[in-house]
Write a protein that holds these residues in place. Sequence first.
Motif, mmCIF file in Angstrom:
data_model
loop_
_atom_site.group_PDB
_atom_site.id
_atom_site.type_symbol
_atom_site.label_atom_id
_atom_site.label_comp_id
_atom_site.label_asym_id
_atom_site.label_seq_id
_atom_site.Cartn_x
_atom_site.Cartn_y
_atom_site.Cartn_z
ATOM 1 N N TYR A 54 0.863 -1.173 0.000
ATOM 2 C CA TYR A 54 0.000 0.000 0.000
ATOM 3 C C TYR A 54 0.909 1.235 0.000
ATOM 4 C CZ TYR A 54 -2.935 -3.648 2.004
ATOM 5 O OH TYR A 54 -3.589 -4.827 2.234
ATOM 6 N N GLY A 55 0.365 2.372 -0.376
ATOM 7 C CA GLY A 55 1.151 3.605 -0.308
ATOM 8 C C GLY A 55 2.449 3.487 -1.084
ATOM 9 N N TRP A 56 3.549 3.827 -0.405
ATOM 10 C CA TRP A 56 4.859 3.766 -1.044
ATOM 11 C C TRP A 56 5.267 2.326 -1.324
ATOM 12 C CZ3 TRP A 56 7.166 8.285 -2.492
ATOM 13 C CH2 TRP A 56 6.571 9.446 -1.995
ATOM 14 N N GLY A 57 4.781 1.386 -0.513
ATOM 15 C CA GLY A 57 5.066 -0.021 -0.765
ATOM 16 C C GLY A 57 4.540 -0.476 -2.109
ATOM 17 N N LEU A 58 3.307 -0.045 -2.450
ATOM 18 C CA LEU A 58 2.748 -0.400 -3.749
ATOM 19 C C LEU A 58 3.551 0.243 -4.871
ATOM 20 C CD1 LEU A 58 0.550 -1.806 -5.385
ATOM 21 C CD2 LEU A 58 -0.871 0.235 -5.095
ATOM 22 N N LYS A 59 3.975 1.462 -4.664
ATOM 23 C CA LYS A 59 4.759 2.164 -5.683
ATOM 24 C C LYS A 59 6.082 1.438 -5.954
ATOM 25 C CE LYS A 59 6.086 6.931 -6.856
ATOM 26 N NZ LYS A 59 5.022 7.118 -7.863
#
Length: 355
Positions: free
Chosen positions: A186-191
């Motif tokens: 999610y968030g930066w992890g998804l990016k």
Amino acid sequence: MTLPQPPMSLLAELTHRCPLACPYCSNPLDLERKAAELDTAGWRRVLEQAAEMGVLQVHFSGGEPMARPDLVELVTLARKLNLYTNLITSGVLLDEAKLDALDKAGLDHIQLSFQDVTEEGAERIGGLKGAQPRKLKAARLIQASGIPMTLNFVVHRENVARIPQMFELARQLGAGRVEIAHTQYYGWGLKNRDALLPSREQLEESTRAVEAEREKGGLAIDYVTPDYHADRPKPCMGGWGQRFVNISPSGRVLPCHAAEIIPNVTFPNVRDESLAEIWNNSHLFNMFRGTEWMPEACRACDRKEIDWGGCRCQALALTGNAANMDPVCSRSPFHDIVEKAVEQAETPELVYRRF
């Protein structure tokens, strides 16, 4: 109408400010500025309302919650309200004086995050030179204080092979509990998913390392696996609007920390309404509460009150609709999205969490 049970836990995201720049951070890509943060009086109202509702625990988080000068005041109030208090921190801003103040305020527990066991690995992920020695010093101060401590290691493709050394470090530092948490996307992890997602072989090896450590005994171990290698979804936050409530730095009240990505929804704010009113009656919290909202296949599933339909934010991020079946589920018509993501994982450059 029967009101829902009160939440068990409150995640108080005091700020998005943080000295680190971890590319797996679950904070939203659009980080909130200091000027938008709830002031001390606002957070005091939140804690008082949470205690009145029957909330049992408050987790002070961020960003880095120690960037808030009123942290000790808020911990003091939470303990007076008989709330169990947990500080989730990177440790890089912790010193002896601050720890002593938190101890006197009655802080119950500290969750200290590590990006790796090696200084090189920690600096590559955290983006802050000299962070690892500060963390080690903080851990030793916490150990000496007697405040119970959990060490949290977020693992991914680059550090997953060092899980045995993570347990060794935890024992050296006197931690009672260790959390080995695979990156959640999610968030930066998804990016940064393509750069961080481990292979199936790496996941299996990490699971063997955790099981071997559990056999030794002496450490309480929490192990969080990555959704993308699963066949069934996890019960995100114990079920939408059932056990946890999250408050963003600006006072938005959310069923989970990633819910702000859902489009065309009004996000209630504690500046405008009471926490109880939002929890019980807001459209947001009732959108995916229970089972009536579920697609037909989920409603017919014998796991519907186990996984509660999986993660709504993951469904949105991967399919474009938060009401769709979680693609992690092998029964989902969107499961191929997850399978392709695993197959296509590459090694692009990391995109660091920055304002």
